[in-house]
Structures are given as C-alpha cells and as structure tokens.
Scaffold this motif. Sequence first.
Motif, PDB file in Angstrom:
ATOM      1  N   LEU A  68     -51.795 -29.283  59.173  1.00  0.00           N
ATOM      2  CA  LEU A  68     -53.028 -30.013  59.802  1.00  0.00           C
ATOM      3  C   LEU A  68     -53.276 -29.032  60.951  1.00  0.00           C
ATOM      4  O   LEU A  68     -52.355 -28.701  61.631  1.00  0.00           O
ATOM      5  N   GLY A  69     -54.510 -28.751  61.002  1.00  0.00           N
ATOM      6  CA  GLY A  69     -55.112 -28.316  62.349  1.00  0.00           C
ATOM      7  C   GLY A  69     -54.817 -29.021  63.492  1.00  0.00           C
ATOM      8  O   GLY A  69     -54.342 -28.122  64.588  1.00  0.00           O
ATOM      9  N   ILE A  70     -54.642 -30.324  63.503  1.00  0.00           N
ATOM     10  CA  ILE A  70     -54.046 -31.044  64.869  1.00  0.00           C
ATOM     11  C   ILE A  70     -52.717 -30.441  65.108  1.00  0.00           C
ATOM     12  O   ILE A  70     -52.380 -30.113  66.229  1.00  0.00           O
ATOM     13  N   ASP A  71     -51.817 -30.129  64.194  1.00  0.00           N
ATOM     14  CA  ASP A  71     -50.307 -29.573  64.584  1.00  0.00           C
ATOM     15  C   ASP A  71     -50.493 -28.277  64.911  1.00  0.00           C
ATOM     16  O   ASP A  71     -49.877 -27.733  65.770  1.00  0.00           O
ATOM     17  N   VAL A  72     -51.546 -27.343  64.567  1.00  0.00           N
ATOM     18  CA  VAL A  72     -51.538 -26.115  65.108  1.00  0.00           C
ATOM     19  C   VAL A  72     -51.980 -26.040  66.491  1.00  0.00           C
ATOM     20  O   VAL A  72     -51.493 -25.302  67.430  1.00  0.00           O
ATOM     21  N   VAL A  73     -52.936 -27.023  66.835  1.00  0.00           N
ATOM     22  CA  VAL A  73     -53.449 -27.232  68.369  1.00  0.00           C
ATOM     23  C   VAL A  73     -52.231 -27.662  69.140  1.00  0.00           C
ATOM     24  O   VAL A  73     -51.989 -27.044  70.210  1.00  0.00           O
ATOM     25  N   LYS A  74     -51.374 -28.568  68.590  1.00  0.00           N
ATOM     26  CA  LYS A  74     -50.198 -28.837  69.538  1.00  0.00           C
ATOM     27  C   LYS A  74     -49.544 -27.765  69.753  1.00  0.00           C
ATOM     28  O   LYS A  74     -48.821 -27.759  71.003  1.00  0.00           O
ATOM     29  N   GLU A  75     -49.205 -27.008  68.800  1.00  0.00           N
ATOM     30  CA  GLU A  75     -48.465 -25.635  68.984  1.00  0.00           C
ATOM     31  C   GLU A  75     -49.054 -24.708  70.098  1.00  0.00           C
ATOM     32  O   GLU A  75     -48.451 -24.170  71.081  1.00  0.00           O
ATOM     33  N   LEU A  76     -50.347 -24.592  70.189  1.00  0.00           N
ATOM     34  CA  LEU A  76     -51.039 -23.976  70.984  1.00  0.00           C
ATOM     35  C   LEU A  76     -51.019 -24.398  72.454  1.00  0.00           C
ATOM     36  O   LEU A  76     -50.720 -23.790  73.356  1.00  0.00           O
ATOM     37  N   ARG A  77     -51.004 -25.649  72.431  1.00  0.00           N
ATOM     38  CA  ARG A  77     -50.850 -26.433  73.919  1.00  0.00           C
ATOM     39  C   ARG A  77     -49.451 -26.152  74.266  1.00  0.00           C
ATOM     40  O   ARG A  77     -49.223 -25.964  75.510  1.00  0.00           O
ATOM     41  N   LYS A  78     -48.314 -26.299  73.410  1.00  0.00           N
ATOM     42  CA  LYS A  78     -47.118 -26.086  73.816  1.00  0.00           C
ATOM     43  C   LYS A  78     -46.841 -24.622  74.332  1.00  0.00           C
ATOM     44  O   LYS A  78     -45.887 -24.291  75.462  1.00  0.00           O
ATOM     45  N   MET A  79     -47.825 -23.589  73.920  1.00  0.00           N
ATOM     46  CA  MET A  79     -47.539 -22.345  74.562  1.00  0.00           C
ATOM     47  C   MET A  79     -48.383 -22.377  75.915  1.00  0.00           C
ATOM     48  O   MET A  79     -48.246 -20.945  76.376  1.00  0.00           O
ATOM     49  N   GLY A  80     -49.086 -23.131  76.021  1.00  0.00           N
ATOM     50  CA  GLY A  80     -49.399 -23.238  77.576  1.00  0.00           C
ATOM     51  C   GLY A  80     -51.156 -22.670  77.491  1.00  0.00           C
ATOM     52  O   GLY A  80     -51.670 -22.387  78.507  1.00  0.00           O
ATOM     53  N   ASN A  81     -51.385 -22.613  76.188  1.00  0.00           N
ATOM     54  CA  ASN A  81     -52.870 -22.267  75.940  1.00  0.00           C
ATOM     55  C   ASN A  81     -53.970 -23.313  75.989  1.00  0.00           C
ATOM     56  O   ASN A  81     -53.642 -24.366  75.347  1.00  0.00           O
ATOM     57  N   GLY A  82     -54.776 -23.290  77.055  1.00  0.00           N
ATOM     58  CA  GLY A  82     -55.864 -24.462  77.381  1.00  0.00           C
ATOM     59  C   GLY A  82     -57.102 -24.322  76.854  1.00  0.00           C
ATOM     60  O   GLY A  82     -58.083 -24.787  77.558  1.00  0.00           O
ATOM     61  N   CYS A  83     -57.380 -23.377  75.715  1.00  0.00           N
ATOM     62  CA  CYS A  83     -58.702 -22.885  75.392  1.00  0.00           C
ATOM     63  C   CYS A  83     -59.376 -24.326  74.630  1.00  0.00           C
ATOM     64  O   CYS A  83     -58.954 -25.451  74.408  1.00  0.00           O
ATOM     65  N   TRP A  84     -60.567 -24.011  74.761  1.00  0.00           N
ATOM     66  CA  TRP A  84     -61.502 -25.200  74.025  1.00  0.00           C
ATOM     67  C   TRP A  84     -61.403 -25.330  72.582  1.00  0.00           C
ATOM     68  O   TRP A  84     -61.076 -24.429  71.918  1.00  0.00           O
ATOM     69  N   ILE A  85     -61.229 -26.526  72.051  1.00  0.00           N
ATOM     70  CA  ILE A  85     -60.926 -26.670  70.753  1.00  0.00           C
ATOM     71  C   ILE A  85     -62.288 -27.670  70.193  1.00  0.00           C
ATOM     72  O   ILE A  85     -62.785 -28.427  70.545  1.00  0.00           O
ATOM     73  N   ILE A  86     -62.897 -27.203  69.033  1.00  0.00           N
ATOM     74  CA  ILE A  86     -63.825 -27.865  68.397  1.00  0.00           C
ATOM     75  C   ILE A  86     -63.390 -28.009  66.814  1.00  0.00           C
ATOM     76  O   ILE A  86     -63.225 -26.955  66.286  1.00  0.00           O
ATOM     77  N   PHE A  87     -63.088 -29.131  66.369  1.00  0.00           N
ATOM     78  CA  PHE A  87     -62.490 -29.424  65.078  1.00  0.00           C
ATOM     79  C   PHE A  87     -63.704 -29.551  64.023  1.00  0.00           C
ATOM     80  O   PHE A  87     -64.800 -30.307  64.712  1.00  0.00           O
ATOM     81  N   VAL A  88     -64.125 -28.896  63.111  1.00  0.00           N
ATOM     82  CA  VAL A  88     -64.875 -28.972  61.997  1.00  0.00           C
ATOM     83  C   VAL A  88     -64.391 -29.350  60.689  1.00  0.00           C
ATOM     84  O   VAL A  88     -63.525 -28.453  60.275  1.00  0.00           O
ATOM     85  N   THR A  89     -64.452 -30.300  60.096  1.00  0.00           N
ATOM     86  CA  THR A  89     -63.531 -30.911  58.995  1.00  0.00           C
ATOM     87  C   THR A  89     -64.658 -31.683  58.160  1.00  0.00           C
ATOM     88  O   THR A  89     -65.628 -31.858  58.435  1.00  0.00           O
ATOM     89  N   THR A  90     -63.971 -32.345  57.270  1.00  0.00           N
ATOM     90  CA  THR A  90     -64.731 -33.043  56.118  1.00  0.00           C
ATOM     91  C   THR A  90     -64.336 -34.413  56.240  1.00  0.00           C
ATOM     92  O   THR A  90     -65.169 -35.267  55.340  1.00  0.00           O
ATOM     93  N   SER A  91     -63.718 -34.919  57.278  1.00  0.00           N
ATOM     94  CA  SER A  91     -63.391 -36.451  57.339  1.00  0.00           C
ATOM     95  C   SER A  91     -63.284 -36.688  58.726  1.00  0.00           C
ATOM     96  O   SER A  91     -63.021 -35.886  59.767  1.00  0.00           O
ATOM     97  N   THR A  92     -63.662 -38.085  58.956  1.00  0.00           N
ATOM     98  CA  THR A  92     -63.498 -38.634  60.407  1.00  0.00           C
ATOM     99  C   THR A  92     -62.221 -39.220  60.687  1.00  0.00           C
ATOM    100  O   THR A  92     -61.918 -39.704  61.782  1.00  0.00           O
ATOM    101  N   GLU A  93     -61.186 -38.950  59.739  1.00  0.00           N
ATOM    102  CA  GLU A  93     -59.969 -39.637  59.645  1.00  0.00           C
ATOM    103  C   GLU A  93     -59.099 -39.440  60.968  1.00  0.00           C
ATOM    104  O   GLU A  93     -58.442 -40.151  61.470  1.00  0.00           O
TER     105      GLU A  93
END
Length: 243
Positions: A68-93
């Motif tokens: 999941l892209g959510i898990d990818v972003v979690k890893e980015l945050r653990k690395m200390g990367n505070g970049c802006w994130i825009i999720f673009v997907t097919t579901s509001t889930e």
Amino acid sequence: MYQIALCDDETEELDKAEKILGTYRKHHKTCDFSIQRFTDAEEMLQKVLKNEYAPDLVFMDIFLSGRLGIDVVKELRKMGNGCWIIFVTTSTEYALEAFRVEAHQYFVKPVMEKELFPVLDKLFEKTGRRQKKYLSLQTGSRIHKVLMQDIVFCEAQKKSQCFYLADGSQLEVRMTMAKIYDLLAGSPEFVKVGISYIINLDHVDSLNTRELQMDNGEKIYLPRGSYHPLRESYFGYYCEEEN
C-alpha cells in the motif's frame, strides 16, 4: 528547484500525472521543478535512504504492486523525510489513514486540473518560504554539509556539542552553543531549551511539562521553567505555519 516524485505502478497513470504537471508549469513560469517517475516504490525508498534523492512533493497511488502507498509513506516518515504527499487513487477507502501519515491531499482519480492546481499553488507558496538551507559543520579535519531540516536537536556535551540528525547519525563539533544558535537564529523552527539544547520544532512528536519526545526516539527532559516558553514557541510556530 523542487523535486517531484510520481509513484504509480501503471505507466498510463504516470503519463497523465506528468501531463497535468506540464500544463501547470506552462501557466507558472517561475515555478521550477523536476519530475522523477517510479513504477516501483522500493526504488524510490532506496534512493531516499541512500541520500541520492530528496523529493519535495510525492504523488502516491494507494494501491501499488505488493504493498500500500500508505506503508510507503510511513517508511518515508521513519527516514525523516517530511515531503508533501498527495495521494491519487481509485477509492476513498484509505482517506482517513492517509491523513494520519500527514498527507496534504487525497484525490480520487481522475484528477482534474481545477482541483489540483489550487493545491499546488498553496504547496509551492509554503515550500517557497522554506527553501532548503544547509549548515557547514566541521568534525576534526572534515567538513559536513548538513541539511538544516535534518537536524533533530543539538546537545551541549562538555567542551563539544553534538548534533543529532534525522538519519540516526550524530556529529560532534567544537563550537559554542551561542555560536550554533547564531547560525540557526534565522530559522524559526530552532529554539533553545535551557542552556544545553537547541531543538528543531519540526521534529517534536510530543511535549509535556516534564519532557520532549523527538521523532528520532530521543527524549529530552525539560529543565525547570522551560516548559511554558517552549509551549508558546511550539504553538506559535505551528499557528504561523497554518496561515
């Protein structure tokens, strides 16, 4: 120049996102950015981990091959990367979970220019006020160029001062705390805590009357009388960020 990462396992979706950004660039001549495409999220993570790439903005699909892209972003945050994130997907889930990893926006495909462009305007305006700044620190005979946003905090240690960085490393320098604070004074995210610490408010996970919890796992115990001025600095800084 801003660095924008597009992360989607479908080439057609990457093409669409790049086309929209190309249109945005045509209408915003002063906004300079580069685009890097990733069909494999792991490739992006490895580049960030090795300090080969530091995106300012990531367009992330939620449903990637094998994760999941959510898990990818979690890893980015653990690395200390505070970049802006825009999720673009097919579901509001996953919308609620997306904002728990500090995503700035969540779009359901297809994304329209009239929806995206105002968001980009706001992001570039904010990040334009916080362009990357570096600090040159000497340890022995070696000089390190340190990204200021990667400094979690600085601690006085007898005759030297120790910088704790977002990647878990530490740098010990022969400088006075007064000199270090002078170098950081132009950046509102850095504040003094007692006589032994200078902290980066962007790396504070939580605070109470007794201690600070930093996002690298370190705890800083607050000297007597330091909580209330620190609390004012913290809320003042984040309230200003929202304006």
